[in-house]
Motif scaffolding. Structure first.
Motif, PDB file in Angstrom:
ATOM      1  N   PRO A 199       0.835  -1.206   0.000  1.00 27.31           N
ATOM      2  CA  PRO A 199       0.000   0.000   0.000  1.00 27.31           C
ATOM      3  C   PRO A 199       0.871   1.259   0.000  1.00 27.31           C
ATOM      4  CG  PRO A 199       0.073  -0.949   2.181  1.00 27.31           C
ATOM      5  CD  PRO A 199       0.897  -1.838   1.324  1.00 27.31           C
ATOM      6  N   LEU A 200       0.578   2.176  -0.925  1.00 26.54           N
ATOM      7  CA  LEU A 200       1.392   3.387  -1.027  1.00 26.54           C
ATOM      8  C   LEU A 200       0.839   4.502  -0.153  1.00 26.54           C
ATOM      9  CD1 LEU A 200       2.097   3.489  -4.857  1.00 26.54           C
ATOM     10  CD2 LEU A 200       3.324   2.316  -3.070  1.00 26.54           C
ATOM     11  N   SER A 201      -0.432   4.404   0.212  1.00 30.05           N
ATOM     12  CA  SER A 201      -1.012   5.448   1.037  1.00 30.05           C
ATOM     13  C   SER A 201      -2.244   4.888   1.743  1.00 30.05           C
ATOM     14  CB  SER A 201      -1.394   6.648   0.174  1.00 30.05           C
ATOM     15  OG  SER A 201      -1.907   7.660   0.990  1.00 30.05           O
ATOM     16  N   ALA A 202      -2.830   5.699   2.636  1.00 30.60           N
ATOM     17  CA  ALA A 202      -4.005   5.232   3.369  1.00 30.60           C
ATOM     18  C   ALA A 202      -5.196   5.096   2.426  1.00 30.60           C
ATOM     19  CB  ALA A 202      -4.334   6.206   4.495  1.00 30.60           C
ATOM     20  N   VAL A 203      -6.165   4.282   2.850  1.00 33.00           N
ATOM     21  CA  VAL A 203      -7.360   4.076   2.031  1.00 33.00           C
ATOM     22  C   VAL A 203      -8.149   5.383   1.947  1.00 33.00           C
ATOM     23  CG1 VAL A 203      -9.302   2.540   1.665  1.00 33.00           C
ATOM     24  CG2 VAL A 203      -7.470   1.871   3.203  1.00 33.00           C
ATOM     25  N   ASN A 204      -8.635   5.697   0.746  1.00 32.50           N
ATOM     26  CA  ASN A 204      -9.589   6.795   0.612  1.00 32.50           C
ATOM     27  C   ASN A 204     -10.975   6.197   0.652  1.00 32.50           C
ATOM     28  OD1 ASN A 204      -7.044   7.764  -1.055  1.00 32.50           O
ATOM     29  ND2 ASN A 204      -8.103   9.534  -0.234  1.00 32.50           N
ATOM     30  N   HIS A 205     -11.697   6.474   1.756  1.00 28.03           N
ATOM     31  CA  HIS A 205     -13.008   5.847   1.907  1.00 28.03           C
ATOM     32  C   HIS A 205     -14.052   6.598   1.101  1.00 28.03           C
ATOM     33  CE1 HIS A 205     -12.161   2.700   4.719  1.00 28.03           C
ATOM     34  NE2 HIS A 205     -11.417   3.533   5.416  1.00 28.03           N
ATOM     35  N   GLY A 206     -14.991   5.795   0.575  1.00 25.81           N
ATOM     36  CA  GLY A 206     -16.192   6.360  -0.025  1.00 25.81           C
ATOM     37  C   GLY A 206     -15.981   7.330  -1.165  1.00 25.81           C
ATOM     38  N   ILE A 207     -15.115   7.001  -2.093  1.00 24.68           N
ATOM     39  CA  ILE A 207     -15.045   7.786  -3.321  1.00 24.68           C
ATOM     40  C   ILE A 207     -16.122   7.247  -4.241  1.00 24.68           C
ATOM     41  CG2 ILE A 207     -13.682   8.266  -5.381  1.00 24.68           C
ATOM     42  CD1 ILE A 207     -11.240   8.190  -3.672  1.00 24.68           C
ATOM     43  N   GLY A 208     -16.956   8.106  -4.766  1.00 23.81           N
ATOM     44  CA  GLY A 208     -18.039   7.623  -5.608  1.00 23.81           C
ATOM     45  C   GLY A 208     -19.040   6.857  -4.756  1.00 23.81           C
ATOM     46  N   ALA A 209     -19.692   5.885  -5.323  1.00 22.27           N
ATOM     47  CA  ALA A 209     -20.769   5.194  -4.635  1.00 22.27           C
ATOM     48  C   ALA A 209     -20.214   4.207  -3.617  1.00 22.27           C
ATOM     49  CB  ALA A 209     -21.649   4.470  -5.656  1.00 22.27           C
ATOM     50  N   GLY A 210     -19.784   4.736  -2.486  1.00 21.46           N
ATOM     51  CA  GLY A 210     -19.322   3.879  -1.413  1.00 21.46           C
ATOM     52  C   GLY A 210     -18.117   3.039  -1.776  1.00 21.46           C
ATOM     53  N   TYR A 211     -17.324   3.545  -2.696  1.00 22.91           N
ATOM     54  CA  TYR A 211     -16.215   2.760  -3.198  1.00 22.91           C
ATOM     55  C   TYR A 211     -14.933   3.206  -2.509  1.00 22.91           C
ATOM     56  CZ  TYR A 211     -12.445   1.678  -6.387  1.00 22.91           C
ATOM     57  OH  TYR A 211     -11.266   1.284  -6.907  1.00 22.91           O
ATOM     58  N   ASP A 212     -14.191   2.284  -1.943  1.00 24.20           N
ATOM     59  CA  ASP A 212     -12.953   2.626  -1.253  1.00 24.20           C
ATOM     60  C   ASP A 212     -11.771   2.488  -2.201  1.00 24.20           C
ATOM     61  OD1 ASP A 212     -14.524   2.864   0.925  1.00 24.20           O
ATOM     62  OD2 ASP A 212     -14.045   0.878   1.728  1.00 24.20           O
ATOM     63  N   LEU A 213     -10.951   3.536  -2.237  1.00 21.05           N
ATOM     64  CA  LEU A 213      -9.771   3.462  -3.095  1.00 21.05           C
ATOM     65  C   LEU A 213      -8.585   2.978  -2.272  1.00 21.05           C
ATOM     66  CD1 LEU A 213      -8.432   4.080  -5.845  1.00 21.05           C
ATOM     67  CD2 LEU A 213      -7.831   6.297  -4.902  1.00 21.05           C
ATOM     68  N   HIS A 214      -8.150   1.755  -2.566  1.00 18.48           N
ATOM     69  CA  HIS A 214      -6.950   1.237  -1.915  1.00 18.48           C
ATOM     70  C   HIS A 214      -5.743   1.623  -2.749  1.00 18.48           C
ATOM     71  CE1 HIS A 214      -8.663  -1.326   1.225  1.00 18.48           C
ATOM     72  NE2 HIS A 214      -9.693  -1.425   0.407  1.00 18.48           N
ATOM     73  N   TRP A 215      -4.681   2.061  -2.081  1.00 21.78           N
ATOM     74  CA  TRP A 215      -3.489   2.494  -2.815  1.00 21.78           C
ATOM     75  C   TRP A 215      -2.541   1.337  -3.070  1.00 21.78           C
ATOM     76  CZ3 TRP A 215      -1.915   7.529  -4.409  1.00 21.78           C
ATOM     77  CH2 TRP A 215      -2.913   8.490  -4.236  1.00 21.78           C
ATOM     78  N   ASP A 216      -3.083   0.176  -3.383  1.00 21.25           N
ATOM     79  CA  ASP A 216      -2.242  -0.922  -3.838  1.00 21.25           C
ATOM     80  C   ASP A 216      -2.968  -1.573  -5.003  1.00 21.25           C
ATOM     81  OD1 ASP A 216      -4.341  -1.990  -2.495  1.00 21.25           O
ATOM     82  OD2 ASP A 216      -3.180  -2.699  -0.808  1.00 21.25           O
ATOM     83  N   ILE A 217      -2.254  -2.362  -5.798  1.00 23.17           N
ATOM     84  CA  ILE A 217      -2.915  -2.939  -6.972  1.00 23.17           C
ATOM     85  C   ILE A 217      -3.979  -3.925  -6.531  1.00 23.17           C
ATOM     86  CG2 ILE A 217      -2.588  -4.326  -9.033  1.00 23.17           C
ATOM     87  CD1 ILE A 217       0.141  -3.209  -9.302  1.00 23.17           C
ATOM     88  N   SER A 218      -3.621  -4.750  -5.554  1.00 22.55           N
ATOM     89  CA  SER A 218      -4.565  -5.745  -5.096  1.00 22.55           C
ATOM     90  C   SER A 218      -4.505  -5.798  -3.582  1.00 22.55           C
ATOM     91  CB  SER A 218      -4.203  -7.103  -5.691  1.00 22.55           C
ATOM     92  OG  SER A 218      -5.219  -7.993  -5.404  1.00 22.55           O
ATOM     93  N   HIS A 219      -5.664  -5.618  -2.952  1.00 22.85           N
ATOM     94  CA  HIS A 219      -5.659  -5.602  -1.495  1.00 22.85           C
ATOM     95  C   HIS A 219      -5.849  -7.006  -0.975  1.00 22.85           C
ATOM     96  CE1 HIS A 219      -5.836  -3.917   2.411  1.00 22.85           C
ATOM     97  NE2 HIS A 219      -6.945  -4.562   2.656  1.00 22.85           N
ATOM     98  N   LEU A 220      -4.749  -7.633  -0.573  1.00 18.91           N
ATOM     99  CA  LEU A 220      -4.790  -9.024  -0.143  1.00 18.91           C
ATOM    100  C   LEU A 220      -4.781  -9.110   1.376  1.00 18.91           C
ATOM    101  CD1 LEU A 220      -2.400 -11.261  -2.233  1.00 18.91           C
ATOM    102  CD2 LEU A 220      -4.819 -11.536  -1.875  1.00 18.91           C
ATOM    103  N   ASN A 221      -5.557 -10.046   1.882  1.00 21.18           N
ATOM    104  CA  ASN A 221      -5.574 -10.308   3.311  1.00 21.18           C
ATOM    105  C   ASN A 221      -4.245 -10.860   3.796  1.00 21.18           C
ATOM    106  OD1 ASN A 221      -6.877 -10.217   5.636  1.00 21.18           O
ATOM    107  ND2 ASN A 221      -8.389 -11.793   5.182  1.00 21.18           N
ATOM    108  N   ILE A 222      -3.582 -11.587   2.904  1.00 22.93           N
ATOM    109  CA  ILE A 222      -2.332 -12.249   3.279  1.00 22.93           C
ATOM    110  C   ILE A 222      -1.175 -11.604   2.543  1.00 22.93           C
ATOM    111  CG2 ILE A 222      -3.244 -14.507   3.914  1.00 22.93           C
ATOM    112  CD1 ILE A 222      -2.375 -15.197   0.885  1.00 22.93           C
ATOM    113  N   GLY A 223      -1.214 -10.261   2.447  1.00 20.45           N
ATOM    114  CA  GLY A 223      -0.218  -9.537   1.657  1.00 20.45           C
ATOM    115  C   GLY A 223       1.207  -9.941   1.949  1.00 20.45           C
ATOM    116  N   LEU A 224       1.521 -10.082   3.236  1.00 19.17           N
ATOM    117  CA  LEU A 224       2.900 -10.388   3.623  1.00 19.17           C
ATOM    118  C   LEU A 224       3.325 -11.745   3.080  1.00 19.17           C
ATOM    119  CD1 LEU A 224       5.099  -9.044   5.190  1.00 19.17           C
ATOM    120  CD2 LEU A 224       4.343 -10.228   7.221  1.00 19.17           C
ATOM    121  N   LEU A 225       2.424 -12.739   3.205  1.00 19.81           N
ATOM    122  CA  LEU A 225       2.741 -14.071   2.701  1.00 19.81           C
ATOM    123  C   LEU A 225       2.875 -14.054   1.194  1.00 19.81           C
ATOM    124  CD1 LEU A 225       0.525 -16.473   4.826  1.00 19.81           C
ATOM    125  CD2 LEU A 225       2.972 -16.120   4.920  1.00 19.81           C
TER     126      LEU A 225
END
Lengths: 353, 196
Positions: free
Chosen positions: A114-140
């Motif tokens: 992640p390059l930056s904090a999540v931007n919550h609620g851009i557009g219709a309740g859509y969260d912009l994550h600053w990574d290509i893919s937001h994985l639960n197991i990112g570290l693994l």
């Protein structure tokens, strides 16, 4: 449901209620990261030569453009127009697979950072994550992908059918396997503290103190081990000039050589980005009142400082001997990593009790 | 989604066939790596993320790297292609039969009961309230996959350190024994003066 949509919706995305990226957003993010990494890697070659020059009391590149800034462009053009020489006895398929894997695995690892904090609620309740893919197991995911990087160097060294290349490839494989353990162990301390493998959560939990404060040993272990995984001096045995000509990429020329070069620099960026995310608070500012500066800039700045340290180390420390390298990995880094896990676990357990 | 599973599954099989048919040992090993990678993607599609990571880290990243390392170190010659004889035919028939049986089992569904030991684990992703829950492996829906927590780190870790603690610890002991055995076998034998 389209296959790609499905992958975005559920396969890669976890965390219930997280809105999936539309394919277009996903593609744009990926394009930005890939282009950004490639460009950054190109200009890191310039930076490296400048740093090397300053450390050796000379100017470094200063002919092409102001401060020699266009040197990378000249270098890329040169690589493009060079004749692509390849040994006749090479393994044709694997000779191509090697360099492609080098870049592929290096860039893929960046997908979950992640390059930056999540931007919550851009557009219709859509969260912009600053990574290509937001994985639960990112570290693994990062550990998994970087462990595949061993194949690129090994295949390049083996397929060229040259003794120097083969020796370089074998050395790098042994080195990567040995240091992967130490690197993985050094990260477990952070996982114990956060209780999460999600890189975004790991960063947000560093709000009060960066993990480098709580895990100084782990940070040192990770940085040393990661340096060895990027095959750079003082751990550049796979391509030790004095012994192996150029190690695993001896027989490569032109763009294929360029790909290995690119892979190495992207790897350096990735390693520093992981260190920033896990230990240096990612996109978080140093002090709260500086938070008006965007998170991405903080992130890039921290990564840049770490990269400078990596270059500094390369041009000031001599190469380790091979047996010293192995004993450092197995007899120093690994036990210290285990010690760090035990201490962290004990402290966390006592605090919980 | 089904299309993706089919494509990845076919690629996994292609990799597996490559392991058997390659004459070069290194190509066999690399085909296995490819097959393992495709299996990892299948796990990811089924939302078993931990399994995906473990598959890549342990098998593709560690075990197979060592395989490939040893193959390059010994540099064995290319093998002859396997010849088709009676053994090959018997093996082929056996494989086809077992595969068909597996497919039939998967298609007809397996019945778990609520008190069933395995049901308690596998049921984590299904409706384990149902005393006799019949699961058809082929007709899962995205909702099914999404709601499943069976493959995530917390669930696997929880099961490993509670329900399966004893087998887990015994397995670790087994690995320790294997490691000590390996060290013993590769030790340097001190020179004796007997064999002159």
């Amino acid at each position: 449901m389209k296959a790609s949509q499905y992958l975005l919706d559920s396969g890669l995305r976890v965390g219930n209620g997280v809105a999936a990226d539309p394919v277009l957003v996903f593609a744009v993010k990926a394009a930005i990261v890939v282009l950004g990494l490639t460009l950054a890697a190109a200009f890191l070659t310039w930076a490296e030569r400048k740093v090397a020059g300053r450390i050796q009391l000379r100017y470094g590149p200063n002919r092409v453009g102001p401060y020699g800034l266009f040197q990378p462009i000249a270098d890329v053009l040169k690589l493009l127009f060079k004749e692509n020489l390849a040994p006749a006895t090479r393994d044709k398929l694997l000779f191509l697979v090697g360099p492609s894997l080098a870049v592929g695995t290096a860039i893929l690892a960046f997908a979950v950072i992640p390059l930056s904090a999540v931007n919550h609620g851009i557009g219709a309740g859509y969260d912009l994550h600053w990574d290509i893919s937001h994985l639960n197991i990112g570290l693994l995911f990062i550990l998994a992908v970087t462990s595949l990087g061993a194949y690129s160097i090994f295949l390049g060294g083996w397929s060229a059918n040259s003794k120097y290349s083969l020796l370089g490839g074998l050395r790098s494989t042994a080195q990567l396997i040995s240091y992967e353990m130490a690197v993985s162990f050094s990260l477990i301390g952070v996982v114990i503290l956060t209780g999460s493998l999600d890189l975004e959560k790991i960063v947000t939990q560093q709000n009060h103190a960066w993990f480098v404060v709580m895990q100084p040993l782990a940070f040192l272990l990770y940085f040393t081990g990661a340096l060895a995984e990027t095959n750079r001096a003082p751990f550049d045995l796979p391509e030790a000039e004095q012994e192996l000509v150029a190690g695993y990429h001896t027989e490569y020329s032109s763009l294929r050589f360029g790909l290995y070069f690119l892979g190495e620099y992207v790897n350096v960026i990735t390693v520093c980005a992981i260190a920033t995310t896990l230990f240096l608070g990612g996109w978080l500012p140093i002090v709260p009142f500086l938070s008006f500066i965007p998170g991405v800039l903080w992130f890039i700045g921290k990564v840049a400082v770490l990269i400078l340290v990596v270059m500094w180390i390369r041009w000031t420390l001599p190469r380790l001997r091979y047996d010293r390298l192995m004993s450092l990995g197995w007899k120093v880094l690994l036990p210290l990593g285990l010690l760090n896990i035990v201490i962290t676990g004990a402290v966390v357990a006592f605090q919980a009790a | 989604m089904t299309a993706l599973i089919i494509v990845v599954g076919i690629l996994a099989v292609v990799g597996a066939v490559g392991v058997v048919l390659s004459t070069q040992p290194l190509y066999s090993a690399l085909s296995l790596v490819f097959s393992i990678g495709m299996l990892a993607i299948l796990y990811l599609i089924l939302n078993a993320q931990l399994l995906f990571a473990v598959q890549l880290i342990v098998y593709a990243g560690a075990v197979m790297v060592l395989f490939v390392f040893i193959i390059a170190l010994l540099n064995p010659k290319a093998e002859d292609r396997p010849i088709l004889d009676v053994r090959a035919v018997v093996a082929f028939v056996a494989v086809i039969t077992i595969t068909a049986a597996l497919f039939a089992t998967a298609h007809n569904g397996i019945t778990y009961s609520g008190s069933n030991f395995r049901g308690a684990v596998v049921g984590a992703s299904h409706n384990d309230q149902d005393p006799a829950y019949t699961k058809h492996a082929f007709d899962f829906k995205p909702a099914d996959v999404n709601s499943g927590q069976a493959g995530n780190v917390q669930t696997v870790g929880g099961q490993l350190f509670t329900v399966f603690l004893l087998p887990f610890e015994i397995t670790s002991l087994l690995l320790l024994v294997a490691a000590i055995g390996a060290v013993y076998l590769t030790r340097r034998v001190p020179k004796t003066e007997v064999d002159t």
